[in-house]
Design a protein around this motif. Structure first.
Motif, PDB file in Angstrom:
ATOM      1  N   TRP A  81       9.578   9.137  -2.885  1.00 31.55           N
ATOM      2  CA  TRP A  81      10.738   8.857  -3.934  1.00 31.55           C
ATOM      3  C   TRP A  81      11.418   9.908  -4.355  1.00 31.55           C
ATOM      4  N   ASN A  82      11.227  10.997  -4.058  1.00 32.43           N
ATOM      5  CA  ASN A  82      12.108  12.238  -4.509  1.00 32.43           C
ATOM      6  C   ASN A  82      13.019  12.298  -3.720  1.00 32.43           C
ATOM      7  N   TYR A  83      13.131  11.579  -2.475  1.00 35.78           N
ATOM      8  CA  TYR A  83      14.174  12.027  -1.571  1.00 35.78           C
ATOM      9  C   TYR A  83      15.387  11.377  -2.199  1.00 35.78           C
ATOM     10  N   LEU A  84      15.344  10.536  -3.237  1.00 38.21           N
ATOM     11  CA  LEU A  84      16.716   9.945  -3.895  1.00 38.21           C
ATOM     12  C   LEU A  84      17.127  11.004  -4.711  1.00 38.21           C
ATOM     13  N   GLN A  85      16.751  11.772  -4.835  1.00 38.15           N
ATOM     14  CA  GLN A  85      17.078  12.993  -5.581  1.00 38.15           C
ATOM     15  C   GLN A  85      18.174  13.863  -5.060  1.00 38.15           C
ATOM     16  N   GLN A  86      18.260  13.695  -3.620  1.00 38.91           N
ATOM     17  CA  GLN A  86      19.003  14.394  -2.743  1.00 38.91           C
ATOM     18  C   GLN A  86      20.130  13.823  -2.481  1.00 38.91           C
ATOM     19  N   LYS A 134       6.039  -5.182  -9.364  1.00 33.78           N
ATOM     20  CA  LYS A 134       7.013  -5.899 -10.050  1.00 33.78           C
ATOM     21  C   LYS A 134       7.924  -5.056 -10.769  1.00 33.78           C
ATOM     22  N   ASP A 135       7.650  -4.057 -11.426  1.00 38.34           N
ATOM     23  CA  ASP A 135       8.451  -2.930 -11.894  1.00 38.34           C
ATOM     24  C   ASP A 135       9.411  -2.486 -10.854  1.00 38.34           C
ATOM     25  N   SER A 136       9.202  -2.478  -9.509  1.00 39.31           N
ATOM     26  CA  SER A 136      10.158  -1.823  -8.780  1.00 39.31           C
ATOM     27  C   SER A 136      11.295  -2.927  -8.301  1.00 39.31           C
ATOM     28  N   LEU A 137      11.461  -4.022  -9.078  1.00 37.69           N
ATOM     29  CA  LEU A 137      12.329  -5.140  -8.667  1.00 37.69           C
ATOM     30  C   LEU A 137      13.565  -4.635  -8.984  1.00 37.69           C
ATOM     31  N   THR A 138      13.864  -3.788 -10.019  1.00 34.97           N
ATOM     32  CA  THR A 138      15.175  -3.330 -10.480  1.00 34.97           C
ATOM     33  C   THR A 138      15.672  -2.451  -9.257  1.00 34.97           C
ATOM     34  N   TYR A 139      14.876  -1.733  -8.418  1.00 29.57           N
ATOM     35  CA  TYR A 139      15.274  -0.837  -7.413  1.00 29.57           C
ATOM     36  C   TYR A 139      15.928  -1.573  -6.466  1.00 29.57           C
ATOM     37  N   LEU A 140      15.071  -2.786  -6.073  1.00 32.50           N
ATOM     38  CA  LEU A 140      15.544  -3.655  -4.967  1.00 32.50           C
ATOM     39  C   LEU A 140      16.838  -4.521  -5.538  1.00 32.50           C
ATOM     40  N   LYS A 141      17.155  -4.863  -6.622  1.00 31.74           N
ATOM     41  CA  LYS A 141      18.083  -5.413  -6.967  1.00 31.74           C
ATOM     42  C   LYS A 141      19.306  -4.450  -6.882  1.00 31.74           C
ATOM     43  N   ARG A 142      19.235  -3.175  -7.211  1.00 29.97           N
ATOM     44  CA  ARG A 142      20.074  -2.219  -6.986  1.00 29.97           C
ATOM     45  C   ARG A 142      20.584  -2.026  -5.595  1.00 29.97           C
ATOM     46  N   LEU A 143      19.654  -2.252  -4.563  1.00 27.57           N
ATOM     47  CA  LEU A 143      19.819  -2.247  -3.070  1.00 27.57           C
ATOM     48  C   LEU A 143      20.626  -3.336  -2.716  1.00 27.57           C
ATOM     49  N   GLY A 144      20.297  -4.551  -3.295  1.00 25.29           N
ATOM     50  CA  GLY A 144      21.142  -5.911  -3.060  1.00 25.29           C
ATOM     51  C   GLY A 144      20.445  -6.781  -2.105  1.00 25.29           C
ATOM     52  N   ARG A 185       0.788  -1.241   0.184  1.00 28.79           N
ATOM     53  CA  ARG A 185       0.014   0.002   0.062  1.00 28.79           C
ATOM     54  C   ARG A 185       0.724   1.296   0.087  1.00 28.79           C
ATOM     55  N   ASP A 186       1.978   1.330   0.756  1.00 27.88           N
ATOM     56  CA  ASP A 186       2.593   2.539   1.069  1.00 27.88           C
ATOM     57  C   ASP A 186       3.908   2.439   0.204  1.00 27.88           C
ATOM     58  N   PHE A 187       4.178   1.381  -0.693  1.00 34.43           N
ATOM     59  CA  PHE A 187       5.363   1.266  -1.338  1.00 34.43           C
ATOM     60  C   PHE A 187       5.194   1.977  -2.926  1.00 34.43           C
ATOM     61  N   VAL A 188       4.026   1.734  -3.270  1.00 31.55           N
ATOM     62  CA  VAL A 188       3.885   2.053  -4.617  1.00 31.55           C
ATOM     63  C   VAL A 188       2.623   3.105  -4.795  1.00 31.55           C
ATOM     64  N   LYS A 189       2.539   3.987  -5.455  1.00 30.52           N
ATOM     65  CA  LYS A 189       1.153   4.643  -5.347  1.00 30.52           C
ATOM     66  C   LYS A 189      -0.092   3.946  -5.774  1.00 30.52           C
ATOM     67  N   GLN A 190       0.129   3.109  -6.688  1.00 30.74           N
ATOM     68  CA  GLN A 190      -1.433   2.300  -7.285  1.00 30.74           C
ATOM     69  C   GLN A 190      -1.502   1.088  -6.270  1.00 30.74           C
ATOM     70  N   HIS A 191      -0.415   0.798  -5.530  1.00 32.96           N
ATOM     71  CA  HIS A 191      -0.809  -0.554  -4.637  1.00 32.96           C
ATOM     72  C   HIS A 191      -1.313  -1.752  -5.378  1.00 32.96           C
ATOM     73  N   PHE A 244      12.198   2.016   2.963  1.00 32.05           N
ATOM     74  CA  PHE A 244      12.745   3.400   2.682  1.00 32.05           C
ATOM     75  C   PHE A 244      13.660   3.576   3.727  1.00 32.05           C
ATOM     76  N   GLY A 245      13.996   2.765   4.693  1.00 36.97           N
ATOM     77  CA  GLY A 245      15.145   3.116   5.565  1.00 36.97           C
ATOM     78  C   GLY A 245      16.466   3.157   4.970  1.00 36.97           C
ATOM     79  N   GLU A 246      16.517   2.771   3.917  1.00 36.36           N
ATOM     80  CA  GLU A 246      17.739   2.756   3.171  1.00 36.36           C
ATOM     81  C   GLU A 246      17.857   4.269   2.263  1.00 36.36           C
ATOM     82  N   TYR A 247      17.052   5.207   2.446  1.00 35.85           N
ATOM     83  CA  TYR A 247      17.265   6.390   1.844  1.00 35.85           C
ATOM     84  C   TYR A 247      16.897   7.537   3.166  1.00 35.85           C
ATOM     85  N   GLY A 248      16.731   7.101   4.312  1.00 38.02           N
ATOM     86  CA  GLY A 248      16.520   7.943   5.230  1.00 38.02           C
ATOM     87  C   GLY A 248      15.036   8.514   5.434  1.00 38.02           C
TER      88      GLY A 248
END
Length: 861
Positions: free
Chosen positions: A750-755, A427-437, A415-421, A728-732
């Motif tokens: 998600w805009n936090y990652l622009q900082q 599934k499209d966010s898996l590239t983000y989790l892969k980057r996180l490791g 619910r709180d991870f992607v806007k469209q819940h 989201f602990g990974e970006y504060g």
């Protein structure tokens, strides 16, 4: 004795009726003949035969009837009321406020459990358009709303409204419940004689009908009586008609007639719960565990939701299970269905894989291609039988789960991870989790719960997927994609309790609580911190239900593991419900251990490598035994990491020693350590609001606080054993857990990652997860030396000739660190790549928040 009590209540109501009518000539109407005989009092009784829109009427309440939630009450009680449109639907024009005890809506006390309330509907609601509304909807509650008077089936109360100068007809006898549709208070048996009496507002042709067949009629009459024998079981729809002046007024009531059930063994190959589909024979079998019940009927699209004899379910010889096999269904159609139990209770299948909820589904705005239409003849929640469903074609069939010690779990609330819940977007966010490791995702509960936007810890259907997040195949595609990317999927499951929408709760209820004979639940929780209704895990019924649900999630969705919410609650040892003294609850409980091992054995019989994680938070003795059997335990480090991150290190408040197996009395780290979770306050929020300071160094400064998050993440992720990150602990993420309510929706940032500073925190997390998953020393390396109680903390790991040192300054001032012997020698700094030569004479000056990750040989990354 019962007849005397009934007669006494009748006399009391006669006194109330006389007193309410005295000196009130405005409610006397020659077109409203008085009831000729005093009938037995029901839950709600009227001072006049009809509830007219613009005429005063007194409602009298016998609170021993219905669900009896307020039986014998003498406290202040309040009416809560609204209107229902002539077209049906939800409550409208609710003038009462549930949170306020307004004297204008307080009931008049008559005697214990007997109250009254007088109103004129048009004035009460301050409305004039009577023809728009068909029913008065209402409830009676106590002062704090904790006790609510409802019908026997726990539904709201309804009374038909009559517009002025409108012809109407009603049943005077038998005694009725104010349900929707109206039903009799009593259940009848086949062969019993029934006396009917109807009354009209004016003379005309009156007729009475039973299931569409006329059984009596009289012309020029204003009332009609009929006695007849009930010869068939099931639900009878009785209708009374008034024909006069070319117009017809009707009213209907439902009456249930109990027939002796057929006794028959469950056929071979038929599941003892839920549905069994046999496409070859064109048959579907339905089964429901419901001991001590007298009858169960199957209702659905296939029979117009009519409880007819042909759909009476058979009872097994042991009296525990009801079943029926239905033939000639169209396997290209989706059907809806539910059960009618003892002629009173409509429930959905507790084993349903998909449900329709008329209260919550409309807000989802799902396309008609996704769900069948809600059946107008149904009552409450129904199950969906998706006969044409196509099986999902799995792409990945060779996924190997990460080793338990390598786990870096990402706890995620869709619910709180992607806007469209939705799973499709997730599934499209898996590239983000892969980057996180990370190599595992832990989904917070995704089964049907009460409401749409929830955390999911208020479950109602433990096998049905919550439509709020998407379809069955959407979830399967997400799991498939996770496996393709080397990510395991762990499901958060809630078997400590269920909430009131659960059919298992509703099947056995008494005065708003589960009854003592409920096979699944305790009437009173056996432990603190319980919510909803507490499962009895020593019951064979509960054990079967839990095992069936676990099997389903593993076999249907290829789930890789489970996190058991509140597993310490799986006990029948009564430790009370007070949250101030947890010692009894934390004490070793052999029965609880045996229950959890039994569930573990069942899970491992299906998937020997399935992860089992317990939110136990119990005593070490019990957790050691559970860990030795192969289960993992949640290890909550939030409090001490908060103190460390904020820079408050006095009195061992930031002692991180519970990161290590030895402090638990374990040989191996069989626990999932975390510093944030859905249940805990965010570290960054605490730092920004309560952080320490010295001189120009201030932890309340965002940049400083974010560097402290890097320091904390290092000590968490570099300690041995499985780990968990809360989304989201990974970006504060710095939004308080209490914003918009503890379980309320939180803003997407998600805009936090622009900082730059937050992106740096993410990159540090990503480096640490790769160090952890690519170097087996972090699985279960031995702690050679450690000092983690003071501001300057360090520990040293050793395994297979490799050594790794972790050190950092959690203080707010620079510190001179005298190197212990264990840290003397040659090292590599894994963040800078520099080689280090430390001796006894080496003194490190560590700035506040500074950290290092060193090793004898360079770590794989």
């Amino acid at each position: 004795m019962g007849k005397h009590i009934t007669r006494l209540i009748g006399y009391l109501w006669m006194i109330v009726l006389l007193s309410s009518c005295a000196n009130k000539k405005d409610i006397v109407d020659i077109e409203q003949p008085p009831v000729n005989e005093q009938q037995e009092a029901g839950l709600v009784n009227l001072s006049s035969p009809f509830l007219f829109w613009d005429r005063e009427v007194t409602l009298q309440f016998d609170l021993s009837k219905g669900n009896a939630a307020l039986k014998g009450s003498s406290a202040d009680l309040y009416l809560h009321a609204g209107l229902i449109s002539v077209n049906g639907g939800n409550w409208q024009h609710v003038v009462t406020d549930w949170s306020k005890n307004d004297n204008a809506y307080k009931l008049k006390f008559i005697a214990s459990g007997l109250y009254s309330f007088t109103l004129t509907p048009s004035k009460f609601f301050n409305l004039s358009n009577a023809d728009r509304f068909g029913q008065l909807a209402f409830l009676v509650r106590n002062g704090d709303g904790s006790l609510v008077q409802r019908n026997q089936n726990n539904s709201d109360l309804f009374l038909p409204l009559v517009a002025s100068n409108t012809q109407a007809i009603r049943f005077v006898s038998p005694t009725l419940q104010p349900t929707n549709p109206i039903s009799t208070e009593k259940m009848y048996t086949v062969g019993e004689n029934l006396k009917l009496k109807v009354q009209a507002t004016q003379s005309g042709k009156i007729s009475i009908w039973d299931n569409g067949l006329q059984i009596s009629a009289s012309s020029g009459a204003q009332s009609l009586e009929k006695s007849f024998s009930l010869e068939s079981g099931g639900l009878h729809e009785l209708e009374a008609r008034l024909e006069t002046g070319g117009k017809v007024a009707t009213t209907k009531i439902e009456l249930f007639v109990q027939a002796k059930p057929a006794i028959a063994a469950l056929p071979g190959g038929v599941n003892p719960n839920g549905t069994t589909v046999n496409k070859e024979k064109g048959q579907v079998s339905f089964a429901l565990a419901a001991p001590l019940k007298n009858s169960v009927y199957l209702l659905g699209d296939f029979n117009g939701y009519k409880a007819s004899p042909a759909y009476a379910m058979s009872q097994t010889p042991d009296g525990k299970t009801w079943w029926i096999t239905v033939s000639n269904l169209d396997f290209s159609k989706k059907y809806t269905y539910q059960f009618l139990v003892d002629g009173q209770l409509y429930i959905a299948d507790p084993y349903a894989e998909l449900i329709l909820d008329p209260q919550n589904d409309p807000a989802l705005d799902l396309a008609s291609t996704v769900l069948p239409a809600y059946p107008a003849a149904a009552h409450g929640i129904v199950g969906v039988l998706d006969l044409p469903a196509k099986p999902y074609s799995w792409k990945n069939s060779s996924f190997t789960k990460p080793a338990q010690g390598d786990l870096v779990i990402y706890e995620l609330l869709v619910r709180d991870f992607v806007k469209q819940h939705q799973y499709t977007v997730l599934k499209d966010s898996l590239t983000y989790l892969k980057r996180l490791g990370v190599n595992a995702v832990e989904l917070m509960p995704i089964q049907e719960s009460e409401g749409n936007s929830t955390w999911g810890y208020n479950p109602s259907f433990h096998r049905a997927l919550d439509k709020y997040y998407g379809s069955k195949n959407d979830l399967k595609a997400y799991v498939d994609a996770c496996h393709e990317n080397g990510i395991a999927v762990i499901l958060d499951v809630v078997f400590n309790h269920a909430f009131g929408q659960s059919p298992l709760v509703q099947l056995y209820m008494e005065q708003g609580n589960v009854a003592a004979n409920n096979p699944w639940f305790n009437t009173v929780a056996k432990h603190p911190f319980n919510v909803g209704f507490d499962f009895n895990h020593e019951s064979s019924y509960t054990q079967t239900f839990v095992k069936d649900a676990l099997s389903y999630w593993m076999q249907e969705y290829k789930i890789d593991g489970f996190r058991f919410d509140l597993s310490k609650g799986f006990t029948q040892k009564n430790s009370g419900t007070l949250e101030t003294d947890l010692s009894a609850w934390n004490a070793y409980d052999a029965s609880r251990v045996a229950i959890l091992k039994q569930y573990q054995q069942h899970i491992r019989s299906i998937d020997p490598s399935c992860y089992i994680i317990l939110e136990h938070l119990g005593g070490d003795q019990e957790e050691i035994e559970l860990a030795q059997s192969g289960m993992m335990l949640w290890n909550n480090m939030n409090a001490v990491f908060n103190e460390a991150a904020m820079g408050w290190n006095a009195n061992n408040g930031s002692d991180l020693s519970r990161l290590f197996a030895s402090s638990h009395g374990m040989a191996q780290p069989s626990f999932v350590s975390y510093m944030e979770s859905h249940d805990e306050q965010r570290l960054l929020f605490k730092c920004l609001n309560y952080g320490n300071a010295a001189g120009s160094y201030n932890i309340k400064n965002l940049g400083t606080a974010l560097k402290r998050m890097e320091l904390a993440a290092l000590f968490l992720l570099a300690s041995p054993g499985p780990k968990m990150i809360w989304q989201f602990g990974e970006y504060g993420y710095d939004v308080s857990i209490d914003e918009n309510g503890r379980t309320g929706e939180k803003p997407l940032l998600w805009n936090y990652l622009q900082q730059d500073e937050r992106r740096q925190l993410f990159e540090t997390y990503a480096k640490l997860t790769r160090f952890k998953t690519r170097n087996n020393i972090f699985q279960n390396g031995n702690i050679v030396a450690a000092a983690v109680k003071d501001a300057v903390k360090y520990f040293l790991l050793e395994k297979d000739g490799q050594q790794v040192g972790v050190l950092g300054n959690f203080g707010v001032e620079s510190a001179e660190f005298v190197l212990p012997q264990a840290l003397q020698g040659l090292w590599v700094d894994n963040f800078t790549g520099k080689e280090l030569s430390w001796s006894a004479q080496t003194k490190l000056s560590l700035l506040p928040g500074q950290y290092q990750l060193i090793s004898k040989t360079k770590l794989n990354k």
